[in-house]
Design a protein around this motif. Structure first.
Motif, PDB file in Angstrom:
ATOM      1  N   GLU A 147     -18.852 -33.680 -34.894  1.00 59.48           N
ATOM      2  CA  GLU A 147     -19.925 -34.204 -34.062  1.00 59.48           C
ATOM      3  C   GLU A 147     -20.854 -35.129 -34.841  1.00 59.48           C
ATOM      4  O   GLU A 147     -21.406 -36.084 -34.287  1.00 59.48           O
ATOM      5  CB  GLU A 147     -20.733 -33.070 -33.418  1.00 59.48           C
ATOM      6  CG  GLU A 147     -21.054 -31.905 -34.305  1.00 59.48           C
ATOM      7  CD  GLU A 147     -19.913 -30.905 -34.423  1.00 59.48           C
ATOM      8  OE1 GLU A 147     -19.008 -30.912 -33.556  1.00 59.48           O
ATOM      9  OE2 GLU A 147     -19.918 -30.129 -35.393  1.00 59.48           O
ATOM     10  N   GLN A 183     -18.872 -38.491 -35.427  1.00 55.10           N
ATOM     11  CA  GLN A 183     -18.840 -39.275 -34.188  1.00 55.10           C
ATOM     12  C   GLN A 183     -20.206 -39.906 -33.905  1.00 55.10           C
ATOM     13  O   GLN A 183     -20.294 -41.090 -33.535  1.00 55.10           O
ATOM     14  CB  GLN A 183     -18.443 -38.375 -33.014  1.00 55.10           C
ATOM     15  CG  GLN A 183     -18.299 -39.104 -31.676  1.00 55.10           C
ATOM     16  CD  GLN A 183     -17.192 -40.127 -31.684  1.00 55.10           C
ATOM     17  OE1 GLN A 183     -16.158 -39.910 -32.272  1.00 55.10           O
ATOM     18  NE2 GLN A 183     -17.418 -41.267 -31.031  1.00 55.10           N
ATOM     19  N   ALA A 184     -21.265 -39.144 -34.108  1.00 55.69           N
ATOM     20  CA  ALA A 184     -22.607 -39.673 -33.856  1.00 55.69           C
ATOM     21  C   ALA A 184     -22.925 -40.821 -34.806  1.00 55.69           C
ATOM     22  O   ALA A 184     -23.485 -41.849 -34.398  1.00 55.69           O
ATOM     23  CB  ALA A 184     -23.641 -38.563 -33.986  1.00 55.69           C
ATOM     24  N   GLU A 193     -21.160 -43.965 -33.703  1.00 57.87           N
ATOM     25  CA  GLU A 193     -21.790 -44.599 -32.542  1.00 57.87           C
ATOM     26  C   GLU A 193     -23.121 -45.254 -32.923  1.00 57.87           C
ATOM     27  O   GLU A 193     -23.464 -46.327 -32.417  1.00 57.87           O
ATOM     28  CB  GLU A 193     -21.983 -43.572 -31.436  1.00 57.87           C
ATOM     29  CG  GLU A 193     -20.673 -43.082 -30.834  1.00 57.87           C
ATOM     30  CD  GLU A 193     -20.880 -42.334 -29.529  1.00 57.87           C
ATOM     31  OE1 GLU A 193     -21.925 -42.559 -28.875  1.00 57.87           O
ATOM     32  OE2 GLU A 193     -20.001 -41.535 -29.165  1.00 57.87           O
ATOM     33  N   LEU A 234     -27.603 -39.486 -29.155  1.00 58.86           N
ATOM     34  CA  LEU A 234     -27.351 -38.072 -29.398  1.00 58.86           C
ATOM     35  C   LEU A 234     -27.330 -37.280 -28.089  1.00 58.86           C
ATOM     36  O   LEU A 234     -26.556 -36.326 -27.946  1.00 58.86           O
ATOM     37  CB  LEU A 234     -28.411 -37.513 -30.346  1.00 58.86           C
ATOM     38  CG  LEU A 234     -28.352 -38.063 -31.785  1.00 58.86           C
ATOM     39  CD1 LEU A 234     -29.550 -37.579 -32.591  1.00 58.86           C
ATOM     40  CD2 LEU A 234     -27.054 -37.659 -32.476  1.00 58.86           C
ATOM     41  N   SER A 250     -26.247 -38.440 -25.298  1.00 62.18           N
ATOM     42  CA  SER A 250     -24.952 -38.734 -24.687  1.00 62.18           C
ATOM     43  C   SER A 250     -23.830 -37.916 -25.310  1.00 62.18           C
ATOM     44  O   SER A 250     -22.776 -37.719 -24.708  1.00 62.18           O
ATOM     45  CB  SER A 250     -24.621 -40.232 -24.818  1.00 62.18           C
ATOM     46  OG  SER A 250     -24.270 -40.566 -26.154  1.00 62.18           O
ATOM     47  N   ARG A 251     -24.076 -37.420 -26.545  1.00 59.35           N
ATOM     48  CA  ARG A 251     -23.079 -36.594 -27.235  1.00 59.35           C
ATOM     49  C   ARG A 251     -23.317 -35.098 -27.039  1.00 59.35           C
ATOM     50  O   ARG A 251     -22.563 -34.290 -27.557  1.00 59.35           O
ATOM     51  CB  ARG A 251     -23.085 -36.909 -28.737  1.00 59.35           C
ATOM     52  CG  ARG A 251     -22.812 -38.340 -29.105  1.00 59.35           C
ATOM     53  CD  ARG A 251     -21.495 -38.857 -28.573  1.00 59.35           C
ATOM     54  NE  ARG A 251     -20.383 -37.988 -28.923  1.00 59.35           N
ATOM     55  CZ  ARG A 251     -19.174 -38.086 -28.405  1.00 59.35           C
ATOM     56  NH1 ARG A 251     -18.915 -39.004 -27.485  1.00 59.35           N
ATOM     57  NH2 ARG A 251     -18.212 -37.265 -28.786  1.00 59.35           N
ATOM     58  N   ARG A 311     -26.852 -32.197 -34.384  1.00 61.50           N
ATOM     59  CA  ARG A 311     -27.415 -33.381 -33.707  1.00 61.50           C
ATOM     60  C   ARG A 311     -28.938 -33.367 -33.781  1.00 61.50           C
ATOM     61  O   ARG A 311     -29.566 -34.424 -33.943  1.00 61.50           O
ATOM     62  CB  ARG A 311     -26.933 -33.413 -32.259  1.00 61.50           C
ATOM     63  CG  ARG A 311     -25.418 -33.627 -32.128  1.00 61.50           C
ATOM     64  CD  ARG A 311     -24.968 -33.656 -30.680  1.00 61.50           C
ATOM     65  NE  ARG A 311     -23.522 -33.793 -30.600  1.00 61.50           N
ATOM     66  CZ  ARG A 311     -22.710 -32.898 -30.044  1.00 61.50           C
ATOM     67  NH1 ARG A 311     -23.220 -31.793 -29.482  1.00 61.50           N
ATOM     68  NH2 ARG A 311     -21.406 -33.086 -30.027  1.00 61.50           N
TER      69      ARG A 311
END
Length: 610
Positions: free
Chosen positions: A408, A411-412, A415, A436, A438-439, A459
């Motif tokens: 996670e 991925q953050a 993005e 964040l 959106s994740r 996050r």
């Protein structure tokens, strides 16, 4: 020009910082500001013209510590200092000189020693399990850092590994070295050996290195191995501008080759060396330091720590138990409660009681990120994780997945980096928050325990980093900072309770520490049978105790094996510890905490019968 390097130092720190020439040994106790001294000393040397930044090498033991050192120096306006680990410095020198000496690039580095050992075992008809292979890998590392030949290894450790007799261990080591040579690879220990060999065999290389680096500082000097010390001697040559910093009481890697005698004997090896003692502790309240001092009383190189001042940043305890009276009758305020020791019937009762205490501290206003539960081995964490999850308390286990390796987080960051090249209409922090969200970041966290809560906490930590960034930070600068931190494993603080082994806790600190399993067989651990092995366990306990700033609780359980309280508790004595409150057995019923037997109940002691 850096900021004033002498500002805010106490008398002894200032003495160390201004000792710029010749051999210097700084005996720095836990929490006495050793990293501050190291960085301020280098900055002062640059300010006064005694040092050129490019000719200073500051050596430490972890990539994270080296990165922190560089960051502190940058913040003081000092750039260009080589702050590296032993391995990073040696590898850089090998990569620079190897093409000239050998006509090709330096060998590659083994990325997985255990896997290579497994292939080597196949080649000689052995099929040890993975745990045995890990132990053989450790034996190889110990042999090399101790600068022993295979024959020397056999003489030092003739008993073999697990079910492998010493002859098979030797055969496996030979096969490992042969396979490594065939693949043209070096392991981490080879990097140090090869660099040392290069400096010894090639005078022009030694001359170039010594011309480049003229002033040396070595942190955590109690942890140097014979090989690291030899490499340091080769870097230094016949010069004497070297400062070493360490604490013999925090030597906890003797099993891996660390030898505190290099620190303790420094004044003998470097005639006329200045010795500076740092014993004013800025981390812990006086009652905690009293426990630490009692534990190490009379040990070689032990320092006597004194508290700089009482601190009252946050509530120490949720109850009146925080107020206690010491042996002299002096009342202690809630800012400095007497450390407690509590006994339990079994491990589950111990874990549940610790979880309850942690929950009470959080309810009283303590930040979960300022609380740690420490133990000797990871096997002790299972009951804790379950008990804390049942209590709704989120945890982070040190030694698990690294923060920036979490899917996670990766991925953050990807993005955020993609968004940093696009026009941004909202503010920097708002953009981070939107991505964040959106994740999966929500206002309220999911229940503690499990992957969803772990991902939420990660996050949330990224969002806090953005919120705490300096004014004017752009999204691109923020993502660049995240990438730089990932490279040096500079992980953000999570607002979760930390669970960690005593080894993993080294170099860290928390306001509130719960040290569990303080019983014979756990601390000291069962296989510590010799005097030296038990002494290493003592130093581990000392490291755990000195991680605490405001409160310290020590616990143990009798369990099915009828454990006894640790000898360390008996040595500390009742003058610096008090028995905890009432507790419950895991199967129901109750007993006065610290009263595992009737005789102990009458004494009101958590140490058990004497």
């Amino acid at each position: 020009m850096s900021t004033d390097a002498l500002a805010g130092l106490d008398e002894h720190q200032r003495e160390a910082v201004t000792a710029l020439r010749g051999p210097v040994v700084v005996l720095a106790g836990a929490g006495t500001g050793k990293t501050r001294v190291i960085t301020h000393r280098i900055a002062h040397g640059v300010d006064t013209g005694a040092y050129s930044p490019g000719r200073v090498m500051a050596v430490t033991f972890t990539t994270k510590a080296a990165g922190e050192m560089r960051g502190r120096l940058r913040a003081m306006g000092v750039a260009g200092v080589a702050a590296r680990t032993f391995h990073a410095a040696a590898l850089a020198q090998l990569n620079f000189f190897w093409p000239t000496l050998a006509g090709d690039s330096a060998p590659g580095i083994v990325d997985n020693k255990v896997r290579l050992l497994a292939h080597a075992a196949d080649g000689v008809g052995l099929s040890p399990d993975r745990a045995t292979l890990r132990d053989v890998a450790s034996e190889i590392e110990w042999r090399k850092v101790s600068m022993l030949s295979v024959d020397g290894y056999v003489a030092a450790r003739p008993n073999g590994v697990g079910r492998l007799g010493v002859d098979r261990v030797v055969a496996l080591q030979h096969a490992y070295e042969k396979l490594k040579d065939e693949r043209r690879q070096l392991d981490f220990e080879d990097v140090l050996l090869a660099c040392a060999g290069m400096l010894e065999a090639e005078p022009q290389v030694a001359k170039a290195v010594r011309e480049q680096y003229r002033h040396f500082t070595v942190d955590e000097f109690q942890d140097v191995s014979p090989l690291q010390n030899r490499l340091l001697e080769l870097w230094l040559g016949d010069r004497r501008d070297i400062c070493v910093v360490g604490d013999a009481s925090q030597t906890i890697y003797s099993f891996a080759g660390a030898d505190a005698s290099f620190l303790l004997d420094f004044p003998t090896r470097f005639e006329g060396a200045r010795v500076v003692r740092l014993e004013t502790n800025y981390r812990s309240d006086a009652p905690i330091l009293a426990v630490a001092n009692e534990l190490m009383r009379g040990r070689p190189g032990a320092l006597h720590l004194t508290a700089a001042a009482s601190r009252s940043a946050e509530p120490a305890s949720p109850s009146a138990d925080s107020v206690a009276t010491d042996a002299s009758g002096t009342e202690r305020t809630p800012a400095s409660p007497l450390p407690t020791v509590t006994a339990f019937e079994d491990d589950r009762a111990e874990a549940r009681a610790v979880a309850s205490r942690v929950g009470a501290q959080i309810a009283a206003g303590a930040d979960p990120g300022h609380i740690a539960v420490l133990y000797r081995s990871h096997a002790q964490s299972a009951e804790l994780v379950a008990a804390l999850a049942d209590a709704g308390i989120a945890t982070t286990v040190l030694g698990g997945r690294r923060f920036f390796d979490m899917p996670e987080v990766r991925q953050a960051v990807m993005e955020l980096r993609a968004a940093s090249v696009a026009p941004i209409e909202s503010g920097f922090v708002d953009t981070v928050r939107d991505i964040l969200r959106s994740r999966g970041l929500t206002d309220d966290p999911p229940e503690a325990g499990g992957a969803l809560r772990d991902a939420w906490e990660a996050r949330a930590a990224l969002l806090r980093l953005a919120q705490e960034a300096p004014a004017g930070t752009t999204l691109r600068a923020f993502t660049d900072e995240l990438t730089a931190r990932a490279k040096v494993h500079d992980e953000p603080a999570m607002r979760t309770v930390t669970l960690a082994t005593l080894h993993a806790a080294k170099g860290l600190e928390w306001e509130h520490v719960h040290l569990i399993g303080v019983a014979e067989g756990l601390l000291p651990i069962s296989y510590a049978t010799t005097f030296d092995q038990v002494d290493e366990e003592r130093r581990l306990a000392y490291v755990g105790i000195t991680r605490a700033g405001r409160t310290l609780s020590l616990t143990w359980s009798r369990g099915v094996r009828e454990r006894q309280p640790s000898r360390f508790l008996r040595e500390i004595g009742s003058g610096t510890l008090r028995a905890g409150g009432a507790t419950a057995r895991s199967g129901g019923g109750s007993r006065r905490a610290g009263s595992p037997t009737a005789s102990a109940t009458r004494r009101g002691s958590a140490l058990g019968p004497r």
